[in-house]
Design a protein around this motif. Sequence first.
Motif, PDB file in Angstrom:
ATOM      1  N   LEU A 198       0.829  -1.208   0.000  1.00 38.99           N
ATOM      2  CA  LEU A 198       0.000   0.000   0.000  1.00 38.99           C
ATOM      3  C   LEU A 198       0.862   1.257   0.000  1.00 38.99           C
ATOM      4  CD1 LEU A 198      -2.737  -1.104   2.538  1.00 38.99           C
ATOM      5  CD2 LEU A 198      -3.066  -0.700   0.111  1.00 38.99           C
ATOM      6  N   ARG A 250      -0.278   5.079  -0.915  1.00 36.15           N
ATOM      7  CA  ARG A 250      -1.573   5.037  -0.233  1.00 36.15           C
ATOM      8  C   ARG A 250      -1.382   4.888   1.261  1.00 36.15           C
ATOM      9  NH1 ARG A 250      -4.119   0.464  -3.810  1.00 36.15           N
ATOM     10  NH2 ARG A 250      -5.514   0.278  -2.040  1.00 36.15           N
ATOM     11  N   LYS A 251      -2.452   5.210   1.993  1.00 28.92           N
ATOM     12  CA  LYS A 251      -2.445   5.006   3.438  1.00 28.92           C
ATOM     13  C   LYS A 251      -2.556   3.518   3.716  1.00 28.92           C
ATOM     14  CE  LYS A 251      -4.390   8.834   6.053  1.00 28.92           C
ATOM     15  NZ  LYS A 251      -5.577   9.282   6.804  1.00 28.92           N
ATOM     16  N   CYS A 273     -14.166   4.593   6.791  1.00 30.41           N
ATOM     17  CA  CYS A 273     -12.725   4.426   6.606  1.00 30.41           C
ATOM     18  C   CYS A 273     -12.082   5.786   6.350  1.00 30.41           C
ATOM     19  CB  CYS A 273     -12.478   3.488   5.418  1.00 30.41           C
ATOM     20  SG  CYS A 273     -10.751   3.401   4.920  1.00 30.41           S
ATOM     21  N   ALA A 297      -9.250   6.359   4.988  1.00 35.27           N
ATOM     22  CA  ALA A 297      -8.429   6.406   3.770  1.00 35.27           C
ATOM     23  C   ALA A 297      -9.289   6.636   2.537  1.00 35.27           C
ATOM     24  CB  ALA A 297      -7.630   5.115   3.631  1.00 35.27           C
ATOM     25  N   CYS A 298     -10.351   5.871   2.381  1.00 36.64           N
ATOM     26  CA  CYS A 298     -11.180   5.987   1.165  1.00 36.64           C
ATOM     27  C   CYS A 298     -12.500   6.707   1.441  1.00 36.64           C
ATOM     28  CB  CYS A 298     -11.430   4.610   0.560  1.00 36.64           C
ATOM     29  SG  CYS A 298     -12.449   3.530   1.587  1.00 36.64           S
ATOM     30  N   CYS A 319      -9.887  -2.570   5.246  1.00 33.87           N
ATOM     31  CA  CYS A 319     -11.015  -2.017   4.504  1.00 33.87           C
ATOM     32  C   CYS A 319     -11.199  -2.823   3.222  1.00 33.87           C
ATOM     33  CB  CYS A 319     -10.743  -0.552   4.187  1.00 33.87           C
ATOM     34  SG  CYS A 319     -12.015   0.194   3.153  1.00 33.87           S
ATOM     35  N   HIS A 361     -12.751  -1.895   0.718  1.00 32.82           N
ATOM     36  CA  HIS A 361     -12.777  -0.982  -0.427  1.00 32.82           C
ATOM     37  C   HIS A 361     -11.365  -0.604  -0.873  1.00 32.82           C
ATOM     38  CE1 HIS A 361     -17.044  -0.623   0.290  1.00 32.82           C
ATOM     39  NE2 HIS A 361     -16.814  -0.235   1.522  1.00 32.82           N
ATOM     40  N   CYS A 362     -10.513  -0.198   0.079  1.00 33.26           N
ATOM     41  CA  CYS A 362      -9.183   0.311  -0.296  1.00 33.26           C
ATOM     42  C   CYS A 362      -8.041  -0.558   0.238  1.00 33.26           C
ATOM     43  CB  CYS A 362      -9.005   1.746   0.187  1.00 33.26           C
ATOM     44  SG  CYS A 362      -8.893   1.923   1.975  1.00 33.26           S
ATOM     45  N   ALA A 382      -6.768  -0.696   3.265  1.00 29.08           N
ATOM     46  CA  ALA A 382      -6.023  -0.163   4.407  1.00 29.08           C
ATOM     47  C   ALA A 382      -6.399  -0.910   5.686  1.00 29.08           C
ATOM     48  CB  ALA A 382      -6.317   1.324   4.578  1.00 29.08           C
TER      49      ALA A 382
END
Length: 109
Positions: free
Chosen positions: A46, A51-52, A62, A64-65, A86, A88-89, A91
């Motif tokens: 990541l 990215r976080k 979340c 991050a996203c 997560c 979705h992302c 993290a």
Amino acid sequence: MDNLIETLHLLQQQQRRPVAARVGALNVAELRARVPAPVLAHFDRLTAHGRKAVADVRHGVCGACHLRLPQATACNLAQRHELRFCEHCGAYLRFVEDPTPASPVASVA
Ligand SMILES: [Zn+2]
């Protein structure tokens, strides 16, 4: 597991700072040594993409996203039993207690 997410959070903070600005007591190599290899590999994937890797979760969202997490994930996080990420992302999720209630949804007149 609580300590692991806090270790990852510290590691992320340290790695995002310029080397000169890092806090001496929190050595990056020491923090990395505390993290299991598979977890560290995901963390590095990541961060390598800018990215976080660790996101704070407030009100089930979340950090991050900014997408809402499934209710079950948010509940598990509050109990702090296991490391979650997560969906979705990707993290890792760090539950943050927030004493202020979520802002009420504006009612449609
Ligand atoms: Zn996310």
